[in-house]
Each structure stands twice: as C-alpha cells, then as structure tokens.
Design an enzyme around this catalytic site. Sequence first.
Site, short mmCIF file in Angstrom:
data_model
loop_
_atom_site.label_atom_id
_atom_site.label_comp_id
_atom_site.label_asym_id
_atom_site.label_seq_id
_atom_site.Cartn_x
_atom_site.Cartn_y
_atom_site.Cartn_z
N GLY A 173 0.81 -1.22 0.00
CA GLY A 173 0.00 0.00 0.00
C GLY A 173 0.84 1.26 0.00
N GLY A 407 -12.76 13.63 -34.51
CA GLY A 407 -12.91 14.00 -33.10
C GLY A 407 -11.60 14.46 -32.50
N ALA A 408 -10.51 13.93 -33.03
CA ALA A 408 -9.20 14.30 -32.50
C ALA A 408 -8.93 15.79 -32.72
CB ALA A 408 -8.11 13.44 -33.13
C1 HXC Z 1 10.24 -3.29 10.38
C2 HXC Z 1 11.85 -3.62 8.78
C3 HXC Z 1 10.86 -3.64 7.78
C4 HXC Z 1 9.51 -3.45 8.16
C5 HXC Z 1 12.76 -3.93 6.84
N1 HXC Z 1 12.99 -3.81 8.15
N2 HXC Z 1 11.46 -3.83 6.59
N3 HXC Z 1 11.54 -3.44 10.08
N4 HXC Z 1 9.25 -3.27 9.47
N5 HXC Z 1 8.54 -3.45 7.27
C6 HXC Z 1 14.30 -3.84 8.82
C7 HXC Z 1 14.91 -5.23 8.83
O1 HXC Z 1 14.47 -5.95 9.94
C8 HXC Z 1 16.39 -4.89 8.91
O2 HXC Z 1 16.68 -4.54 10.26
C9 HXC Z 1 16.51 -3.61 8.11
O3 HXC Z 1 15.18 -3.06 8.06
C10 HXC Z 1 16.98 -3.84 6.71
O4 HXC Z 1 16.20 -4.89 6.13
P1 HXC Z 1 16.87 -6.08 5.31
O5 HXC Z 1 15.85 -7.09 5.12
O6 HXC Z 1 18.16 -6.49 5.98
O7 HXC Z 1 17.24 -5.34 3.95
P2 HXC Z 1 17.21 -5.90 2.48
O8 HXC Z 1 17.85 -7.24 2.42
O9 HXC Z 1 17.77 -4.80 1.64
O10 HXC Z 1 15.67 -6.08 2.11
C11 HXC Z 1 14.80 -5.01 2.05
C12 HXC Z 1 13.34 -5.47 2.00
C13 HXC Z 1 13.05 -6.44 3.16
C14 HXC Z 1 13.10 -6.17 0.65
C15 HXC Z 1 12.47 -4.21 2.02
O11 HXC Z 1 13.52 -5.81 4.36
C16 HXC Z 1 11.62 -6.74 3.32
O12 HXC Z 1 11.09 -7.55 2.57
N6 HXC Z 1 11.01 -6.11 4.31
C17 HXC Z 1 9.63 -6.35 4.63
C18 HXC Z 1 8.74 -5.78 3.57
C19 HXC Z 1 7.30 -5.91 3.94
O13 HXC Z 1 6.74 -7.00 3.86
N7 HXC Z 1 6.75 -4.82 4.46
C20 HXC Z 1 5.40 -4.76 4.87
C21 HXC Z 1 4.61 -4.71 3.59
S1 HXC Z 1 2.95 -4.37 3.86
P3 HXC Z 1 18.13 -4.75 10.90
O14 HXC Z 1 17.94 -4.35 12.31
O15 HXC Z 1 18.48 -6.16 10.70
O16 HXC Z 1 19.03 -3.84 10.14
C22 HXC Z 1 2.92 -2.74 3.77
C23 HXC Z 1 1.54 -2.25 3.83
C24 HXC Z 1 1.50 -0.80 3.69
O17 HXC Z 1 3.83 -2.07 3.65
C25 HXC Z 1 0.04 -0.50 3.67
C26 HXC Z 1 -0.24 0.91 3.46
C27 HXC Z 1 -1.68 1.11 3.31
#
Ligand code: HXC
Length: 512
Positions: A173, A407-408
């Site tokens: 989102g 129309g264009a």
């Molecule tokens: C809390 C998070 C986080 C999250 C990453 N981190 N995403 N912490 N909430 N959503 C933290 C990790 O724990 C890690 O902490 C640091 O950030 C870096 O993440 P890595 O995974 O080591 O980095 P990388 O390998 O580059 O991967 C990046 C990533 C992956 C692809 C974004 O982190 C990931 O898949 N994150 C989760 C994505 C996700 O599912 N988000 C929620 C989606 S739902 P440390 O302490 O180890 O450094 C959503 C809904 C929004 O977003 C709705 C809005 C309406």
Amino acid sequence: MSSQQNKYERLTERNKEAEAGGGQDRIDRQHAAGRNTARERIAILTDPGSFVELDKFVVHRSHDFGMEKSKIQGDGVVTGYGKVDGRLVYVYAQDFTVFGGSMSRTNANKILKIMDLAMKMGAPLIGLNDSGGARIQEGIESLAGYADIFYRNVMSSGVIPQISAILGPCAGGAVYSPAITDFIIMVKDTSYMFVTGPEVVKAVTHEDVTKEELGGASTHHSVSGVAHLTADSEEHALMMIRELVGYIPSNNLEEPHPHPFTDDVNREDESLNSLIPEDPNKAYDIKELIHSIVDDHNFFEIQPAFAPNMIIGFARFAGRSVGIVANQPNSLAGVLDINSSVKSARFVRFCDAFNIPLVTLVDVPGFLPGTSQEYGGIIRHGAKLLYAYAEATVPKITIITRKAYGGAYDVMSSKHIGGDVNYAYPTAEIAVMGADGAVKIISREKMTEAELADKIEEYRDTFANPYKAAELGYIDEVIFPAQTRTKIIQALEMTQNKHMSNPLKKHGNIPL
Ligand code: HXC
C-alpha cells in the site's frame, strides 16, 4: 565543566547520535547497495546549507516485540524544509538505515507535520522514498499512519505540487502515496514499486518475474506509465527534481516564476518551413519543432518512453513556463490511443491546476481503431483528454502543423473547447477524415482509377487545408512554420492576464 557546558555538550551528542541513523554498518550497507543515506540525499537536493531538520529526536512509542529496547532517534525518516534555487520546499527522506525506513506511528507523524506545514506555507512537498513498508512491529498504527498521509496527499493535490522520488523499495500500500502525487521519479536498477512482490505473484498467478521486471524503473517508465521520469543515478534523480521545481509555481495561487532569458523572442527558424514532409503519410519528429522554438532549445520531457505517440513536457518562452502537448507523427503516426490520452490528460490537468499555460502542437490522424482499443475503453479514456482540455482555464495556444482529423481535431485544444489562440500552418489538413477514406465513403459508385484520383484531389482541395477553418474563424491565423516561436510568444503575452473560472461545483465527474 559547568552544568551549562554539560547541557550544550549533551545537545551536540544527541545531534551526532541522531545524524548517525542506524549506525555505520547499516550506512555502509546502504552505500554498498549503490544508495545514499537520507541525509546525503537531502544535501544533494537542497541548496547548500539551506535544510532545516525538524523532529530529529523523535523516537517510536512501541512496546511490542521488544521494541521498547530498540529506539533510534529520528525513527527512520528525516523531515524538514530547505530551498531549491532559493525557493522553499518541504522534504521527507525515509532513512533505510533505521528499521528499514519502515513506517511507524511516530515516523508517520513526522511526515504529517511537514505535509501540514507545506500546505500552510504554500510550498512544494518532495518525498524521497526508501522503505520496507509498514513497521511490522506496529501493525494497525502503521496502517493508520499511511492512511493519514494518503488523506493529506489528496487534500494537497492541486494546491501544492507534490513530487516523489523512489530511491529504494516501495511496496504494498506504500505505493499509493507516490501514486497520488504529481510526479514520480525512479532510479534505474536500485528502485522498485509494486503492490505485491514477486513471491506473492508466483503464489497467486504462478508467474516467474524478477523484482526489476515487475516494478523496476524501466517497467514503470515504458510499460505501466507509473513513473514520469527515470534517472541513471540518485544524483541525477535529485537534479531532475530541482529542474522540475523550476518550471512550476509553489502553489495554485501563484504563477510560475519567470526566468531570466537571453534567447531572441523574434528568432525565426527557416529550416522549419521544410520540416513537414510533402507526402502527408510521411513521418517527422515533432521534437525537432519543439526544440527549435523554445527558449535555449531546452525541453524537459515528461514520460518520454510511455505512449511516445504523444509528447508532453515543460519548456519556456521568453522566460515563462509552459506545458507542451504534442502529437508525435514519428510514433504510430501520432494517433490518439488509450495510453496517450491518459498521459496527456493528467498533464493538462496538472498545468491547469498550477497556472501553467498550455501550448498544443497538433498532427493527429484520429483515434486508434481496433478491438483492443475499444475493449480497453478508448471511449472513456479519450474522453479524459477532451474533458481536461475543456475544463482548463489557463491560456491555451494551439498550432495545427498538419493533420487535425475528426474528433481528435476537437479534442486537441480546438477553438470550440476554449482554445484562446489557434494557429495553423499552410500544410494543415483540418477535416472529418483523410481524403482517401472520405471519398470511399461519400462516392459509392464505381469509378475508374483516374476518376477516383480526381475525387480525392477535389476533397483534398476543399477540406485538406487550413483555409476552410480559417474562413469560419476556427483558426485565428495561418502562419509560416519559421515564425512559430514569435507567434507563440505574442499569444502568451496577449493571454497573460487571462482570468476565467468554470461554473461553481463541488467537483466535476471526469470519466475515470
Ligand atoms: C520493520 C523492517 C521492515 C519493516 C525492513 N525492516 N522492513 N523493520 N518493518 N517493514 C528492517 C529489517 O528488519 C532490517 O533490520 C533492516 O530493516 C533492513 O532490512 P533487510 O531485510 O536487511 O534489507 P534488504 O535485504 O535490503 O531487504 C529489504 C526489503 C526487506 C526487501 C524491504 O527488508 C523486506 O522484505 N522487508 C519487509 C517488507 C514488507 O513485507 N513490508 C510490509 C509490507 S505491507 P536490521 O535491524 O536487521 O538492520 C505494507 C503495507 C502498507 O507495507 C500498507 C499501506 C496502506
């Protein structure tokens, strides 16, 4: 050390700690991934020394999953205000080194604060996105934060310009805040946007797709049309934002800021007199015309790779910003189709919302025929462009270079939907359709080749020229191509004080 010195020392320490974000290891990882930190990005974007950071010491208030033991000042987003070429802008930059730049309640509150300030002060909002999405440890608090931001994005739309750079992950989102803003800039190879990632796609549709294929810069630049600009590097993206801000006013009550200019307002380009090919079926590059006529040949094109049969972008005439919309005969003969209609309609509405005059260059054979267009809804999508032009109250200057069929013709900023100054070249063909097709429909009797050729010639002489429209006052003036720059500048001067408003209403009902 006196107690006062201790206090100052403490502030210095707190500042240092906050500025270190998630620590050197994570900063190194960020650099190794080819990305800058949030503060580095802001320093590149804003005028040197102009950025003022707010809420540097804010920390999250979460107690779940042991989060109370892990607090980092700033909480994953750097927010504040600075200047771009001396003009105030508000900026937030998600800090991937702190909890992956994820959105917590307090992180959202920091963004909301500068969004409210940007509205109050009437200044652009620039978001630098690089985040893992919703802070997983905070659940609904995070979703609420996102929705609060979306709401403000919508309320700010058409009041202050909103620009989003995607400089890392932007998924789920989270994509919808940038999507509501006016412009999205992505960086090749290091940024991506998607509603659901490759793993979910695989599970649901069994498609194998990489992150880059699904939501990388090239996908959104050329296939989906989600991204307006693609940069080769972060520095390039941030420079593009600076350039873009230069063309647009700070809010909807201001005019674009005039720029100093040296280019001669009376500059004529004789080579333009031979730009339009003799053969009406031959293509040419409308960008040659655009580059020739604008100040310093400088055209800032938006969405260059998406729907290239329509060209849109910003330029200046005598130092004044305009939005240019042009059919591109070099691509699909400049036909109007679903993508080109949507692309240009949104641009026309942006320019209208921010008092940027529209210059429209017309060479359009009509709407693209076919089942894929009809099934895809060309009727409602084409209507968007018609609607956008008709409701636009900014100065509208139109030049028909060659074809303006069916129309264009009406849609492309014609006199009938409010064109203020409508020019045509002597090569213009303003008619219901091309001569060949027209003759086949109106002359059903059997004809020899020679008779058919005569009839086509007759139709062409009667309609495939600008004079019928000029006789009716639908074209104000037939001009030589070489004079185009001067004529546009004259028209912009004449329309400078145009003030027009549409009937009061809650809002119109544009065919979405
Ligand atoms: C809390 C998070 C986080 C999250 C990453 N981190 N995403 N912490 N909430 N959503 C933290 C990790 O724990 C890690 O902490 C640091 O950030 C870096 O993440 P890595 O995974 O080591 O980095 P990388 O390998 O580059 O991967 C990046 C990533 C992956 C692809 C974004 O982190 C990931 O898949 N994150 C989760 C994505 C996700 O599912 N988000 C929620 C989606 S739902 P440390 O302490 O180890 O450094 C959503 C809904 C929004 O977003 C709705 C809005 C309406």
